[in-house]
Scaffold this active site. Structure first.
Site, PDB file in Angstrom:
ATOM      1  N   LEU A 141      47.449  34.972  35.782  1.00 40.95           N
ATOM      2  CA  LEU A 141      46.550  34.370  36.808  1.00 40.95           C
ATOM      3  C   LEU A 141      45.201  35.069  36.808  1.00 40.95           C
ATOM      4  O   LEU A 141      45.022  35.774  36.133  1.00 40.95           O
ATOM      5  CB  LEU A 141      47.451  34.781  38.234  1.00 40.95           C
ATOM      6  CG  LEU A 141      48.665  34.281  38.359  1.00 40.95           C
ATOM      7  CD1 LEU A 141      49.363  35.191  39.431  1.00 40.95           C
ATOM      8  CD2 LEU A 141      48.794  32.665  38.826  1.00 40.95           C
ATOM      9  N   SER A 142      44.303  34.461  37.488  1.00 39.69           N
ATOM     10  CA  SER A 142      42.915  34.731  37.537  1.00 39.69           C
ATOM     11  C   SER A 142      42.853  36.229  38.171  1.00 39.69           C
ATOM     12  O   SER A 142      41.794  37.051  37.499  1.00 39.69           O
ATOM     13  CB  SER A 142      42.039  34.076  38.363  1.00 39.69           C
ATOM     14  OG  SER A 142      42.286  33.974  39.607  1.00 39.69           O
ATOM     15  N   GLU A 143      43.797  36.485  39.057  1.00 38.75           N
ATOM     16  CA  GLU A 143      43.674  37.885  39.296  1.00 38.75           C
ATOM     17  C   GLU A 143      45.152  38.511  39.750  1.00 38.75           C
ATOM     18  O   GLU A 143      45.950  37.516  40.420  1.00 38.75           O
ATOM     19  CB  GLU A 143      42.921  38.255  40.430  1.00 38.75           C
ATOM     20  CG  GLU A 143      41.382  37.701  40.636  1.00 38.75           C
ATOM     21  CD  GLU A 143      40.534  39.136  39.594  1.00 38.75           C
ATOM     22  OE1 GLU A 143      41.020  40.053  39.386  1.00 38.75           O
ATOM     23  OE2 GLU A 143      39.384  38.406  39.192  1.00 38.75           O
ATOM     24  N   THR A 144      45.528  39.595  39.475  1.00 39.41           N
ATOM     25  CA  THR A 144      46.658  40.319  40.033  1.00 39.41           C
ATOM     26  C   THR A 144      46.159  41.494  40.637  1.00 39.41           C
ATOM     27  O   THR A 144      45.671  42.527  40.231  1.00 39.41           O
ATOM     28  CB  THR A 144      47.714  40.715  39.097  1.00 39.41           C
ATOM     29  OG1 THR A 144      48.223  39.348  38.319  1.00 39.41           O
ATOM     30  CG2 THR A 144      48.975  41.439  39.612  1.00 39.41           C
TER      31      THR A 144
END
Length: 265
Positions: free
Chosen positions: A45-48
């Site tokens: 994902l783009s961020e975790t």
């Protein structure tokens, strides 16, 4: 086997499969940085986001698939949604402690509001490195804390552009934000960050910490509606309040489960 709680939240949307999905891992205590990076890489994902309760606040860190970043808006929104809505924290406001300072998130009527510090930005020259990735030349260029912001003539240009990600990846920044005055909203944007492992981010809360003050001055408005014109799309209600920015949006739970990490903790 040991397990870490994991949630995937669609942010800045009231529909599943829209907005920006973020991974959230609430922790009892911090785990190894390499393991957090591996989890973010695996999630893709783009961020975790990872957060740990510390007295009456929460320490938070964010990872793209390839690197740790200093600030992420949508994954902070997602973390607040997990804490306030899923874990049923009795408060209507919580504070995250981060490398970028204290980040406040409040909830009201199914909406979440980020309260972030304004990011300073300054005008820079439009050199060939900044214009080369695009078919149409930007009007202006600005440098924020970690991003480049390019201003274009209209919403149509932002929506239809197909930039060279390879050329963007050579720009020394976290990524590049492109923006223009909106037709059906106050302003629009897109964010490209191949150098940070994100070709195009669906909705980027952190970029609005400099987009908001820029467009607030341009439009002479404190409260604005912004749309990020990615394929998934997302809507952000932005308010300039002195040296702070308030960014409001919805969030939806997509997935809840556990990450099995064996003996790596």
């Amino acid at each position: 086997m040991k397990a870490i709680k994991f949630y995937q939240i669609d942010t800045f949307t009231n529909e599943l499969f829209k907005g920006n999905p973020a991974g959230v891992c609430p922790l009892d205590e911090w785990i190894d940085v390499k393991l957090m990076q591996s989890i973010a890489f695996e999630n893709n994902l783009s961020e975790t986001a990872f957060y740990v309760k510390s007295k009456d606040k929460f320490e938070i860190r964010w990872f793209t698939p390839t690197t740790e970043v200093d600030l992420c808006g949508h994954a902070t929104l997602a973390s607040a949604f997990v804490e306030l809505s899923i874990k049923e924290n009795p408060n209507d406001q919580i504070t995250f402690v981060s490398k970028s300072g204290d980040l406040l998130v409040s909830t009201k009527d199914d909406l979440l509001t980020l309260d972030f510090p304004t990011e300073e930005y300054s005008k820079i020259d439009l050199n060939n490195d900044l214009t080369a990735p695009f078919q149409i030349k930007p009007l202006e260029a600005y440098k924020g804390g970690s991003d480049i912001m390019l201003v274009f003539e209209n919403e149509k240009t932002i929506k239809e552009m197909i930039p060279s990600l390879n050329k963007i990846s050579q720009i020394q920044a976290r990524g590049v934000t492109v923006t223009a005055k909106g037709d059906s909203c106050d302003f629009v944007s897109r964010f490209f960050g191949p150098q940070s492992g994100i070709n195009e981010d669906p909705v980027t809360g952190s970029t609005h910490t400099y987009l908001t003050p820029y467009w607030s001055k341009k439009l002479n408005k404190d409260s604005m509606v912004a749309i990020q014109l990615s394929e998934r799309g997302g809507t952000l209600n932005c308010k300039q309040k002195g040296k702070r920015i308030k960014i409001t949006g919805n969030a939806m739970l997509y997935l809840a489960g556990e990450i099995t990490v064996g003996n790596t903790i």
